[in-house]
Design an enzyme around this catalytic site. Structure first.
Site, PDB file in Angstrom:
ATOM      1  N   ASP A 108       0.879  -1.165   0.000  1.00  0.00           N
ATOM      2  CA  ASP A 108       0.000   0.000   0.000  1.00  0.00           C
ATOM      3  C   ASP A 108       0.914   1.211   0.000  1.00  0.00           C
ATOM      4  OD1 ASP A 108      -1.671   2.117   0.569  1.00  0.00           O
ATOM      5  OD2 ASP A 108      -2.188   1.457   2.592  1.00  0.00           O
ATOM      6  N   LYS A 150       2.705  11.262  -3.454  1.00  0.00           N
ATOM      7  CA  LYS A 150       1.715  10.566  -4.278  1.00  0.00           C
ATOM      8  C   LYS A 150       0.835  11.548  -5.054  1.00  0.00           C
ATOM      9  CE  LYS A 150      -1.831   6.987  -3.655  1.00  0.00           C
ATOM     10  NZ  LYS A 150      -2.332   6.023  -2.658  1.00  0.00           N
ATOM     11  N   GLU A 160      -7.243   0.390  -4.730  1.00  0.00           N
ATOM     12  CA  GLU A 160      -7.289   0.354  -3.261  1.00  0.00           C
ATOM     13  C   GLU A 160      -8.618  -0.177  -2.711  1.00  0.00           C
ATOM     14  OE1 GLU A 160      -6.042   4.332  -2.289  1.00  0.00           O
ATOM     15  OE2 GLU A 160      -3.999   3.895  -2.912  1.00  0.00           O
ATOM     16  N   ASP A 193     -13.195   5.410   2.123  1.00  0.00           N
ATOM     17  CA  ASP A 193     -11.777   5.520   2.475  1.00  0.00           C
ATOM     18  C   ASP A 193     -11.432   6.971   2.796  1.00  0.00           C
ATOM     19  OD1 ASP A 193      -9.038   5.592   2.643  1.00  0.00           O
ATOM     20  OD2 ASP A 193      -8.665   4.484   0.798  1.00  0.00           O
TER      21      ASP A 193
END
Ligand code: AMP
Length: 592
Positions: free
Chosen positions: A6, A68, A160, A183
């Site tokens: 992850d 990211k 994800e 999320d």
């Protein structure tokens, strides 16, 4: 072996399927979560994770976080605040401290790979890496390239939400099941709706906001505090410290009703102290949670589904630990979502499961049996250290590295325990044995303890003296699995009954062990006059706080005081390490 990774905006984690069981791998500090932070020194030196974050108080401009957000994007698209300065390459691509986002992400991946190889003791070159469902091709390609730069063959880029659904075992729900995955992490929010078709998850819809996460709430909280204290104009370093305290207070308020925001001497003689209640935080959070709810409705509308048509709702991301967020999710979806997985670990666990399926290490059909109660050993301070948690599918294997608590100690007693209580004395003892090792200074001996339960429910406990490779093994037949149902029920209900006192006892014992380590070291450094004038006051005050909390015997105040002392001595500790390194270098040069 295929790693499951992850690669998150705030944090990252890595796992692997070992002996048919997915596990996340902890680093040398025992941490399964690695902050997605990279420090790039003036001469190109690199530190990753907690080591990078520790540099933040000294060199905030050289610590890259949230990389990211830049993956696979052009500089012209950015237009947002980024924690460190972004320049543009000739091709219009972003560069941070002279490196591309792929190169910086590769450093994080390299560190995760290193942790995995160190834990497993073999070279590992393949990985599954997760990305948000909304990532477009260029962002996916950039992630793959980062993997390759880290020497990994990226077998699959996995969404994800799919990873989260795998971690929650949603692949067992059956064809056409629809699952919503909520999320809410540190920097981003998304809601994805998946449908299981021919055993594979399809993304029906996804909506989100790449600028919405727990960090915003830290910022809102800090702004409120600064406004009410009338503070303006902060240095970068002071702001970083105050943000860290805002985050700590926010997290504390997930567990308790009130918390004190306290940063002494953040700039010269300036200090702040303010009490914040959970209600204050929830007032700030309300519009922020409402925004996630709006995005959820958009995703549902996109998928043309009503909440009643969903088979399950699962949550991931650290911010879903907040009670108000949980209430918001339950209210919107008109049901209690599944909170049973660790919110920060579900995605890496799912990636690990996917890696295991792809490598053939996980066959999903055979569900043999599970451990009815947790198995572990006693560690420092009489604590239960769980190696194999309750309800783990067998066969399974798990281990951890331990060290000696006292100077000159020449043996370690391993007490094999079973049960759900935090303190060893409250659990059942299955067996005990001694592991001898060469007498060593405190913290020098290395003893690996591994539990293995085979198909027949036989527990084998093995302890290895790492220095000599000598093994001590005991076998415990059937005890691990064949436990009377009534006894299991009694143990579990006892652990629920004592949950709060048990937890307080654990928090206190852990903080006390840390305090006992920290205080003599701090005293010694202060006595040698190594602290700067600017930091001495806070260190002394924090140390006094720790002593007072120790004397009072209260768990949470002690934990907070130890954290304060840790923070107060952070810069000093970093300087001492550098001094020691310089001295070592000088000795080396003098030797040559
Ligand atoms: P993630 O990106 O999933 O790692 O989530 C990180 C975010 O979760 C950060 O904003 C943290 O402050 C937040 N977080 C972690 N633990 C808690 C907690 N106990 N209560 C509230 N927020 C938390």
């Amino acid at each position: 072996m295929i790693l499951g990774i992850d690669l998150g905006t705030t944090n990252s984690a890595v796992g692997i399927v070992d002996s048919g069981f997915p596990i996340l791998l902890a680093d040398e500090e025992g941490q399964r979560i690695t902050p997605s932070a990279v420090w790039i020194g003036e001469n190109g030196e690199i530190e990753v994770g907690r080591k990078a974050l520790r540099r933040r108080s000294l060199e905030p401009e050289r610590v890259v976080t949230s990389i990211k957000r830049l993956m696979g994007r052009r500089t012209a698209e950015l237009g947002e605040n980024f924690p460190v300065a972004v320049t543009s390459s000739n091709e219009g691509l972003p560069l941070v401290l002279g490196k591309s986002p792929e190169e910086i992400s590769a450093e994080i991946l390299r560190e995760l790979r290193r942790i995995a190889e160190w834990r497993m003791g073999v070279e590992i070159t393949k990985a599954v890496i997760t990305v948000p469902a909304y990532f477009h091709d260029a962002q996916r390609a950039a992630t793959k390239r980062a993997g390759e730069l880290a020497g990994l063959e990226v077998i699959r880029i996995l969404n994800e939400p799919t990873a989260a659904a795998l971690a929650y075992g949603m692949d067992r729900l059956g064809e056409k099941s629809r699952i919503a995955v909520y999320d809410l992490g540190g920097g981003t929010f998304d809601l994805s709706i998946l449908e299981l078709q021919d055993g594979v998850f399809q993304v029906l819809a996804t909506h989100g906001d790449t600028q919405l996460g727990g960090d915003d709430l830290d910022g809102l909280l800090l702004t409120k505090i600064l406004t009410s204290a009338g503070i303006t104009g902060l240095s970068l370093a002071a702001r970083a410290r105050l943000m860290a305290e805002a985050e700590r207070v926010k997290m504390a308020l997930s567990e308790q009703e009130r918390a004190v925001f306290r940063v002494p001497f953040y700039e010269g003689s300036r200090s702040i102290e303010q009490e914040i209640s959970r209600a204050d935080l929830e007032e700030l959070a309300a519009p922020w949670i409402a925004k996630t709810q709006r995005l959820c409705r958009l995703a549902l509308a996109d998928a043309q589904l009503s909440v009643e048509q969903l088979s399950a709702v699962v949550v991931v991301g650290g911010s879903t630990r907040m009670p108000a967020v949980r209430r918001g999710v339950a209210e919107l979806f008109k049901r209690e979502p599944d909170f049973s997985q660790h919110p920060d670990e579900a995605i890496s666990l799912g990636a690990t499961i996917q890696g295991g399926v792809l490598s053939g290490a996980l066959r999903q059909i055979i569900l043999l049996d599970v451990t009815p109660l947790s198995l572990g050993i006693e560690t420092f301070g009489g604590l239960m250290n769980v190696l194999i948690p309750r309800n783990t599918t067998i066969p399974c294997k798990a281990g951890e590295l331990f060290t000696n608590a006292a100077d000159g100690q020449a043996a370690m007693r391993v007490r094999v325990l079973q049960g759900e209580r935090e303190m060893a004395k409250d659990n059942w003892e299955l067996g005990t044995f001694d592991v001898p090792f060469a007498p060593s200074a405190k913290g020098q001996a290395r003893v690996g303890v591994q539990f293995k339960i085979d198909e027949n429910g036989i527990l084998e406990a093995l302890a290895r003296d790492i220095a000599t490779g000598t093994d001590t093994v005991i076998q415990i037949h059937h005890a691990a699995v064949n436990v009377d149902d009534a006894a299991v029920e009694a143990m579990v209900s006892e652990s629920v009954k004592h949950a709060f006192t048990d937890m307080a006892e654990r928090v206190f014992t852990e903080a006390k062990l840390k305090a006992e380590e920290l205080l003599p070291a701090v005293d010694a450094v202060l006595a040698q006059g190594l602290a700067l004038d600017a930091e001495r006051g806070e260190i002394e005050a924090a140390a006094a706080d720790v002593r007072a909390a120790l004397a009072a015997g209260a768990a949470n105040p002690l934990k907070a005081a130890v954290q304060r002392l840790d923070l107060a001595t952070e810069a000093l500790a970093a300087r001492l390490v550098e001094l020691a390194m310089d001295a070592a270098l000088e000795r080396q040069l003098a030797g040559n």
